[in-house]
Design an enzyme around this catalytic site. Structure first.
Site, PDB file in Angstrom:
ATOM      1  CB  SER A 103     -16.028  56.039   9.355  1.00  0.00           C
ATOM      2  OG  SER A 103     -17.423  56.124   9.396  1.00  0.00           O
ATOM      3  CE1 TYR A 106     -17.687  60.235   8.609  1.00  0.00           C
ATOM      4  CE2 TYR A 106     -16.046  61.626   8.989  1.00  0.00           C
ATOM      5  CZ  TYR A 106     -16.545  60.475   9.228  1.00  0.00           C
ATOM      6  OH  TYR A 106     -15.878  59.664  10.150  1.00  0.00           O
ATOM      7  CE  LYS A 148     -12.936  60.000   8.699  1.00  0.00           C
ATOM      8  NZ  LYS A 148     -11.455  60.150   9.341  1.00  0.00           N
TER       9      LYS A 148
HETATM   10  C1  WQD Z   1     -27.367  56.608  14.286  1.00  0.00           C
HETATM   11  C2  WQD Z   1     -29.036  56.307  14.171  1.00  0.00           C
HETATM   12  C3  WQD Z   1     -30.185  58.066  13.035  1.00  0.00           C
HETATM   13  C4  WQD Z   1     -30.066  61.074  16.028  1.00  0.00           C
HETATM   14  C5  WQD Z   1     -22.376  58.727  12.396  1.00  0.00           C
HETATM   15  C6  WQD Z   1     -21.464  58.811  11.394  1.00  0.00           C
HETATM   16  C7  WQD Z   1     -20.492  58.025  11.045  1.00  0.00           C
HETATM   17  C8  WQD Z   1     -19.696  57.584  12.649  1.00  0.00           C
HETATM   18  C9  WQD Z   1     -20.903  57.292  13.568  1.00  0.00           C
HETATM   19  C10 WQD Z   1     -17.504  58.664  12.790  1.00  0.00           C
HETATM   20  C11 WQD Z   1     -29.660  56.739  12.778  1.00  0.00           C
HETATM   21  C12 WQD Z   1     -30.643  57.950  14.385  1.00  0.00           C
HETATM   22  C13 WQD Z   1     -29.905  60.008  15.326  1.00  0.00           C
HETATM   23  C14 WQD Z   1     -31.505  61.451  16.451  1.00  0.00           C
HETATM   24  C15 WQD Z   1     -32.245  59.356  15.432  1.00  0.00           C
HETATM   25  N1  WQD Z   1     -18.960  58.710  12.966  1.00  0.00           N
HETATM   26  N2  WQD Z   1     -30.978  59.118  15.446  1.00  0.00           N
HETATM   27  N3  WQD Z   1     -32.219  60.526  16.116  1.00  0.00           N
HETATM   28  O1  WQD Z   1     -25.060  58.354  11.341  1.00  0.00           O
HETATM   29  O2  WQD Z   1     -25.034  56.128  12.143  1.00  0.00           O
HETATM   30  O3  WQD Z   1     -23.064  57.561  11.789  1.00  0.00           O
HETATM   31  O4  WQD Z   1     -21.622  58.399  13.764  1.00  0.00           O
HETATM   32  O5  WQD Z   1     -16.943  57.805  12.570  1.00  0.00           O
HETATM   33  O6  WQD Z   1     -19.324  58.237  10.502  1.00  0.00           O
HETATM   34  O7  WQD Z   1     -22.016  59.097  10.143  1.00  0.00           O
HETATM   35  O8  WQD Z   1     -24.877  57.849  13.811  1.00  0.00           O
HETATM   36  O9  WQD Z   1     -25.841  58.389  15.796  1.00  0.00           O
HETATM   37  O10 WQD Z   1     -26.035  60.134  13.901  1.00  0.00           O
HETATM   38  O11 WQD Z   1     -27.298  58.110  13.825  1.00  0.00           O
HETATM   39  O12 WQD Z   1     -33.212  58.813  15.336  1.00  0.00           O
HETATM   40  O13 WQD Z   1     -31.680  62.454  17.280  1.00  0.00           O
HETATM   41  O14 WQD Z   1     -29.901  57.152  15.182  1.00  0.00           O
HETATM   42  O15 WQD Z   1     -31.157  58.376  12.004  1.00  0.00           O
HETATM   43  O16 WQD Z   1     -30.402  56.013  12.250  1.00  0.00           O
HETATM   44  P1  WQD Z   1     -24.597  57.484  12.213  1.00  0.00           P
HETATM   45  P2  WQD Z   1     -25.931  58.492  14.426  1.00  0.00           P
END
Ligand code: WQD
Length: 363
Positions: free
Chosen positions: A140, A165, A169
Site C-alpha cells: 500500500s 495497518y 505493510k
Molecule cells: C481519502 C480522503 C479522507 C471519507 C485508505 C487506506 C490505504 C488504502 C486506500 C489499501 C482522505 C477523505 C474520506 C469521508 C473524507 N487502502 N474522506 N470523508 O485514507 O487515503 O487510504 O484507503 O491499500 O491503505 O489508508 O483513503 O478513502 O479513507 O480517504 O473527507 O467520509 O478522503 O480524509 O483525505 P485513505 P480514504
C-alpha cells in the site's frame, strides 16, 4: 466483459493455477476475474471474516464457471498447509488476505499485527515448503507515510507509518525482501494507491463494514440515501482547494496489474527476486474534486459538510507509475469518470439486490 490482454504470453500460462488469498474481497474478486479472462486457473482462500460469499457468486456470474474457495484462516498453519497439499500444482500466489481499516488498526493494533503478520508468515512457510515459484504481495502507498516530494516513486523514502495497518505493510515488505535474498521464490510487491470503483458489470464491487471509512463508498452511500450526509475531513490543508489529495485508481486497473505481475515472473523478466511497483494513475485529485466529479458525471447533488481533519490522514500523495508501465507493460484503462460512474452503478445494484448482499462485508 472478457478483456484478454494480447501482450500476455500464452505459452506458460495456459491453466497455470494461481492461489488468490482474500479472493472474495474487493480487489481479490476483481483479480480472480482478470486472471481467468487471461487464461489462468484460480483457487481462493477466504474465511469470510471481512468478505461476503455473495461476492464469489458475482465472480462466477461474470466468468461463467464455479470457483473453488477454501474457507480457511491463514493464521491456522495446518489448515493453510492442507490447501497446498491438496493443490500441488499451484504455480503462483497472490496474497490479499489482511485487515485494512486504518482507524480499526489504531484502536486495535495487536489484532492487526497478529492477523496480518501471522497469516503472511504461515503463507510464506507453505510457499517455501511447496517450492511455489511466484508470489505477489498486496502492499500500500501507506508505506510512504507523508511524502515530501511528488510524484512518489518506488525509491521515495518510507516515512514512519501513520497507523498499525501501515506498519504491517511496511513489515510485510521487509519480511519478504529479506526472504527473497535466499528463497527460490520470486516476489513482487504492489503498492496500491486508492483503489475505487467497481467491475463494469456491477456484479462485484466494494462492500464496506458499517459506516464507510473510505471516500468513495461514503460518497455513493450518501448519494443513495444510506447516509443522510457525509463529512469532508478538513478543507484548510495546504492544497489547491484545502482538501486532501489522493491518487484514485480503478480497481480493474489494479486487478490487471496482478495478472501482468504473474506473467512477468513466468516470462522471467524480473530484474531481481523482489521488485516493487506503484499502482496509481499519477494524477492527484482532491476530496472536493472527487465529489464534484461524482456530482457532474452522475447528475446528483451530494449532501456534505466540512468537518475536522481526520487523525492519520496524509495531506497529499500521488504516484509515479512509470516503472509498472515500463516493466509490467501496465496501461490504465479506466478514467476518473469510469471510477465515479462504476462506483455509483454498483451502489445502485446493492440497493436493488440488498437481500443478496446483506450481512458481512469484504474489506
Ligand atoms: C481519502 C480522503 C479522507 C471519507 C485508505 C487506506 C490505504 C488504502 C486506500 C489499501 C482522505 C477523505 C474520506 C469521508 C473524507 N487502502 N474522506 N470523508 O485514507 O487515503 O487510504 O484507503 O491499500 O491503505 O489508508 O483513503 O478513502 O479513507 O480517504 O473527507 O467520509 O478522503 O480524509 O483525505 P485513505 P480514504
Amino acid at each position: 466483459m472478457l478483456r484478454k490482454n494480447p501482450d500476455i504470453c500464452q505459452d506458460f500460462l495456459f491453466m497455470s493455477k494461481i492461489l488468490v488469498t482474500g479472493g472474495c474481497g474487493y480487489i481479490g474478486t476483481h483479480t480472480l476475474v482478470d486472471l481467468i479472462e487471461n487464461g489462468y486457473e484460480v483457487i481462493s482462500i477466504d474465511n469470510f471474516s471481512r468478505s461476503n460469499p455473495s461476492m464469489l457468486a458475482g465472480v462466477e456470474k461474470i466468468i461463467g464457471k464455479k470457483i473453488k474457495n477454501y474457507a480457511v484462516d491463514l493464521c491456522n498453519f495446518d489448515d493453510s498447509h492442507a490447501v497446498f497439499q491438496e493443490n500441488t500444482d499451484i504455480k503462483g500466489v497472490i496474497h490479499f488476505a489482511a485487515y485494512k481499516a486504518v482507524n480499526e488498526s489504531v484502536e486495535n493494533p495487536l489484532l492487526y499485527f497478529e492477523n496480518n503478520l501471522f497469516s503472511l508468515i504461515n503463507l510464506l512457510k507453505c510457499v517455501d515448503e511447496f517450492a511455489i515459484p511466484y508470489f505477489v504481495f498486496s502492499s500500500s502507498c501507506t508505506v510512504y507515510g507523508n511524502p515530501d516530494s511528488f510524484p512518489v516513486t518506488e525509491k521515495s523514502p518510507q516515512k514512519p507509518s501513520t497507523s498499525p495497518y501501515g506498519t504491517t505493510k511496511q513489515m510485510g515488505e521487509q519480511l519478504i525482501a529479506e526472504l527473497a535474498q535466499t528463497s527460490l521464490c520470486k516476489f513482487i510487491l504492489l503498492r496500491y494507491f486508492n483503489p475505487v470503483g467497481a467491475h463494469p458489470s456491477a456484479l462485484i464491487g466494494e462492500l464496506p463494514i458499517g459506516r464507510p471509512q473510505n471516500l468513495f463508498p461514503a460518497i455513493t452511500q450518501t448519494a443513495i440515501g444510506k447516509l443522510s450526509k457525509m463529512t469532508v475531513h478538513g478543507n484548510d490543508y495546504p492544497t489547491r482547494d484545502g482538501s486532501c489529495i489522493r491518487d484514485y485508481i480503478h480497481v480493474c486497473d489494479i486487478a490487471h496489474a496482478h495478472t501482468l505481475s504473474i506473467n512477468y515472473l513466468e516470462k522471467e523478466k524480473n530484474k531481481s527476486n523482489c521488485e516493487v511497483f506503484n499502482l496509481g494513475t499519477g494524477n492527484g485529485v482532491t476530496v472536493l474534486e472527487a465529489i464534484q466529479t461524482f456530482e457532474k458525471i452522475n447528475g446528483i447533488k451530494l449532501e456534505y459538510e466540512i468537518g475536522p481533519k481526520r487523525p492519520g490522514d496524509v495531506i497529499a500523495i500521488f504516484a509515479s507509475n512509470d516503472l509498472a508501465k515500463a516493466q509490467l507493460g501496465w496501461n490504465l484503462n479506466y478514467s476518473l469518470t469510469d471510477m465515479v460512474s462504476s462506483a455509483w452503478k454498483w451502489e445502485q445494484k446493492l440497493q436493488s439486490d440488498k437481500d443478496i448482499f446483506s450481512g458481512n462485508s469484504n474489506n
